[in-house]
Design a protein around this motif. Structure first.
Motif, PDB file in Angstrom:
ATOM      1  N   VAL A 156      -3.225 -11.417   1.622  1.00  0.00           N
ATOM      2  CA  VAL A 156      -2.879 -10.716   2.859  1.00  0.00           C
ATOM      3  C   VAL A 156      -2.765  -9.240   2.521  1.00  0.00           C
ATOM      4  O   VAL A 156      -1.940  -8.859   1.691  1.00  0.00           O
ATOM      5  N   SER A 157      -3.596  -8.418   3.156  1.00  0.00           N
ATOM      6  CA  SER A 157      -3.670  -7.002   2.828  1.00  0.00           C
ATOM      7  C   SER A 157      -2.952  -6.156   3.868  1.00  0.00           C
ATOM      8  O   SER A 157      -3.323  -6.165   5.045  1.00  0.00           O
ATOM      9  N   ILE A 158      -1.957  -5.401   3.441  1.00  0.00           N
ATOM     10  CA  ILE A 158      -1.283  -4.459   4.327  1.00  0.00           C
ATOM     11  C   ILE A 158      -2.151  -3.212   4.533  1.00  0.00           C
ATOM     12  O   ILE A 158      -2.086  -2.570   5.582  1.00  0.00           O
ATOM     13  N   PHE A 159      -2.998  -2.896   3.564  1.00  0.00           N
ATOM     14  CA  PHE A 159      -3.959  -1.801   3.748  1.00  0.00           C
ATOM     15  C   PHE A 159      -4.907  -2.113   4.902  1.00  0.00           C
ATOM     16  O   PHE A 159      -5.220  -1.235   5.727  1.00  0.00           O
ATOM     17  N   ASP A 160      -5.372  -3.355   4.983  1.00  0.00           N
ATOM     18  CA  ASP A 160      -6.345  -3.732   6.018  1.00  0.00           C
ATOM     19  C   ASP A 160      -5.711  -3.922   7.392  1.00  0.00           C
ATOM     20  O   ASP A 160      -6.439  -3.975   8.396  1.00  0.00           O
ATOM     21  N   THR A 161      -4.400  -4.012   7.461  1.00  0.00           N
ATOM     22  CA  THR A 161      -3.734  -4.338   8.731  1.00  0.00           C
ATOM     23  C   THR A 161      -2.780  -3.217   9.150  1.00  0.00           C
ATOM     24  O   THR A 161      -3.147  -2.335   9.914  1.00  0.00           O
ATOM     25  N   VAL A 162      -1.575  -3.234   8.644  1.00  0.00           N
ATOM     26  CA  VAL A 162      -0.552  -2.277   9.075  1.00  0.00           C
ATOM     27  C   VAL A 162      -0.995  -0.840   8.809  1.00  0.00           C
ATOM     28  O   VAL A 162      -0.854   0.039   9.671  1.00  0.00           O
ATOM     29  N   TYR A 163      -1.539  -0.587   7.623  1.00  0.00           N
ATOM     30  CA  TYR A 163      -1.944   0.781   7.284  1.00  0.00           C
ATOM     31  C   TYR A 163      -3.036   1.278   8.232  1.00  0.00           C
ATOM     32  O   TYR A 163      -3.008   2.448   8.662  1.00  0.00           O
ATOM     33  N   GLN A 164      -3.994   0.415   8.569  1.00  0.00           N
ATOM     34  CA  GLN A 164      -5.079   0.836   9.477  1.00  0.00           C
ATOM     35  C   GLN A 164      -4.537   1.113  10.871  1.00  0.00           C
ATOM     36  O   GLN A 164      -5.002   2.047  11.555  1.00  0.00           O
ATOM     37  N   ARG A 165      -3.564   0.339  11.308  1.00  0.00           N
ATOM     38  CA  ARG A 165      -2.967   0.590  12.631  1.00  0.00           C
ATOM     39  C   ARG A 165      -2.199   1.911  12.617  1.00  0.00           C
ATOM     40  O   ARG A 165      -2.215   2.662  13.601  1.00  0.00           O
ATOM     41  N   MET A 166      -1.513   2.195  11.496  1.00  0.00           N
ATOM     42  CA  MET A 166      -0.823   3.476  11.383  1.00  0.00           C
ATOM     43  C   MET A 166      -1.828   4.628  11.396  1.00  0.00           C
ATOM     44  O   MET A 166      -1.638   5.648  12.084  1.00  0.00           O
ATOM     45  N   ALA A 167      -2.926   4.477  10.648  1.00  0.00           N
ATOM     46  CA  ALA A 167      -3.939   5.525  10.588  1.00  0.00           C
ATOM     47  C   ALA A 167      -4.576   5.776  11.951  1.00  0.00           C
ATOM     48  O   ALA A 167      -5.003   6.899  12.252  1.00  0.00           O
ATOM     49  N   ALA A 168      -4.610   4.736  12.788  1.00  0.00           N
ATOM     50  CA  ALA A 168      -5.190   4.870  14.125  1.00  0.00           C
ATOM     51  C   ALA A 168      -4.208   5.449  15.136  1.00  0.00           C
ATOM     52  O   ALA A 168      -4.551   5.651  16.297  1.00  0.00           O
ATOM     53  N   GLY A 169      -2.957   5.676  14.696  1.00  0.00           N
ATOM     54  CA  GLY A 169      -1.980   6.309  15.565  1.00  0.00           C
ATOM     55  C   GLY A 169      -0.992   5.386  16.231  1.00  0.00           C
ATOM     56  O   GLY A 169      -0.149   5.832  17.016  1.00  0.00           O
ATOM     57  N   VAL A 219       0.829  -1.199   0.000  1.00  0.00           N
ATOM     58  CA  VAL A 219       0.000   0.000   0.000  1.00  0.00           C
ATOM     59  C   VAL A 219       0.867   1.254   0.000  1.00  0.00           C
ATOM     60  O   VAL A 219       2.011   1.227   0.480  1.00  0.00           O
ATOM     61  N   TYR A 220       0.331   2.343  -0.551  1.00  0.00           N
ATOM     62  CA  TYR A 220       0.946   3.662  -0.385  1.00  0.00           C
ATOM     63  C   TYR A 220       0.574   4.172   1.011  1.00  0.00           C
ATOM     64  O   TYR A 220      -0.598   4.423   1.297  1.00  0.00           O
ATOM     65  N   TYR A 221       1.569   4.335   1.867  1.00  0.00           N
ATOM     66  CA  TYR A 221       1.288   4.724   3.247  1.00  0.00           C
ATOM     67  C   TYR A 221       0.846   6.178   3.364  1.00  0.00           C
ATOM     68  O   TYR A 221       0.236   6.561   4.363  1.00  0.00           O
ATOM     69  N   ASP A 222       1.124   6.993   2.347  1.00  0.00           N
ATOM     70  CA  ASP A 222       0.716   8.385   2.435  1.00  0.00           C
ATOM     71  C   ASP A 222      -0.701   8.632   1.921  1.00  0.00           C
ATOM     72  O   ASP A 222      -1.268   9.696   2.153  1.00  0.00           O
ATOM     73  N   SER A 223      -1.285   7.649   1.215  1.00  0.00           N
ATOM     74  CA  SER A 223      -2.626   7.853   0.661  1.00  0.00           C
ATOM     75  C   SER A 223      -3.569   6.667   0.849  1.00  0.00           C
ATOM     76  O   SER A 223      -4.781   6.811   0.710  1.00  0.00           O
ATOM     77  N   GLY A 224      -3.021   5.487   1.142  1.00  0.00           N
ATOM     78  CA  GLY A 224      -3.851   4.288   1.233  1.00  0.00           C
ATOM     79  C   GLY A 224      -4.181   3.673  -0.112  1.00  0.00           C
ATOM     80  O   GLY A 224      -4.927   2.695  -0.189  1.00  0.00           O
ATOM     81  N   LYS A 225      -3.593   4.199  -1.179  1.00  0.00           N
ATOM     82  CA  LYS A 225      -3.909   3.708  -2.521  1.00  0.00           C
ATOM     83  C   LYS A 225      -3.259   2.353  -2.783  1.00  0.00           C
ATOM     84  O   LYS A 225      -2.108   2.123  -2.434  1.00  0.00           O
TER      85      LYS A 225
END
Length: 364
Positions: free
Chosen positions: A156-169, A132-138
């Motif tokens: 296995v989706s990094i958008f659904d896992t790592v990216y969501q945890r990053m977005a949550a802080g 995933v693009y960590y700056d946009s979620g794209k």
């Protein structure tokens, strides 16, 4: 179908448990290649390979990393055999979710890639990864995972896992990636952890009865979702075709592995240099170098003599991260026939830093 795919992975793990020799393969773009990891042992791919070594200490494993930066599934399907499948892998992880655009064209090329992998050997387990693009979620996971579900292939989706945890802080973007896309060592470790979590869940099922019969019975490959023009895509290079050269020169330097990109192509240096191909197909793309070493020549592609719709091939790259193996689609679902492809240098001068470099045509 999903249970059959899991049974393939379990069969692979059973062989590893017995101490057999297996090959773990990866196919993808720059993140798979290991871009921005601090060493060859830090990319997610190597960390997943290391999990196999640690989880099955009696087995002997080989590591095949077919990642190439800046490339998509259109290129991936054409090189799957020479960069991964020729090594006879026992499991393949595939990720083009940040290099494919989220659109129908790449749903079709990605389906062609999955079908090529799944049809290579009926016991080969395939696992899809969505970086995933960590700056946009794209990313392209909407299209890729629709295809994966159709074939029962796990993802296995990094958008659904790592990216969501990053977005949550839980993490800042800077903790995981310096450029918003390529993970640093911590980011690669988190990507690997998600794949390893899935592998661990499957490993817990070792010894379950009935799974072997699923594998033996098999179910075949479902009908395609798309027109599936790309499953048998082929790269035309100096190794398998002889175009007509009028000024262009074949590059005779030998490649030193799949990451030695700009070798075994064709070189055009001055205005009027031409190269012409004939290919029986309905889909055509041209692969050439876009370089940061400006200026570089500009070429023109003419398909079947249609000069009114010529395609400009500009060797100058507007990005700054490095030279790019640029792939330009010039025919998609056209008429299946013998096509003529002419490429001519139309702008060049003494100030050019490097020549125009043609790597291949990809036809399907």
């Amino acid at each position: 179908m999903e249970k059959q795919q899991e049974s393939k992975l379990l069969a692979c793990m059973e062989r590893a448990e017995k101490g057999e020799e297996l090959t773990i393969g990866f196919l993808g773009g720059s993140i798979t290649q290991g871009s921005l990891a601090s060493s060859d042992t830090k990319p997610y791919a190597y960390l997943v390979y290391q999990w196999w070594c640690d989880a099955f200490p009696k087995a002997q494993f080989h590591y095949v990393n077919g990642g190439i930066g800046g490339t998509n599934s259109h290129f991936g399907v054409s090189r799957a055999v020479e960069d991964v499948l020729m090594y006879q892998p026992d499991v393949v992880f595939v990720d083009f979710s940040v290099n494919d655009d989220p659109e129908e064209f790449f749903r079709e090329t990605f389906e062609g890639l999955l079908r090529r992998l799944l049809s290579w050997k009926n016991t080969l387990p395939v696992i899809v990864l969505n970086n995933v693009y960590y700056d946009s979620g794209k990313n392209a996971q909407k299209y890729h995972n629709e295809v994966a579900k159709h074939y029962g292939v796990p993802y296995v989706s990094i958008f659904d896992t790592v990216y969501q945890r990053m977005a949550a802080g839980e993490y800042t973007r800077e903790e995981l990636t310096p450029d918003g896309l390529h993970p640093n060592d911590k980011g690669h470790a988190l990507v690997a952890a998600e794949l390893i979590r899935y592998l661990g869940q499957v490993k817990q099922k070792l010894g379950d009865t009935g799974l072997g019969s699923l594998l033996e019975k098999g179910e075949g490959i479902p009908d395609p979702l798309t027109e599936n023009a790309y499953q048998r895509a082929k790269r035309l290079t100096i190794r398998n075709c002889c175009p007509e050269l009028e000024g262009f020169q074949a590059d005779a330097r030998e490649k030193m592995g799949h990451l030695d990109f700009f070798k075994n192509g064709w070189i055009g240096k001055k205005e009027g240099d031409k190269i012409s191909f004939e290919a029986e197909c309905s889909c055509i793309a041209v692969q050439y170098r876009k370089t940061i070493q400006k200026p570089s020549p500009v070429a023109r592609l003419i398909l079947d003599g249609d000069r009114d719709h010529a395609v400009t091939l500009d060797g100058n790259f507007e990005e700054d991260w490095g030279d790019c193996l640029y792939l330009e689609t010039v025919l998609h679902h056209g008429e299946f026939k013998k096509h003529c492809i002419e490429i001519e240098i139309v702008r060049a001068d003494e100030e050019d830093k490097v020549p125009f470099y043609l790597l291949s045509l990809i036809v399907a």
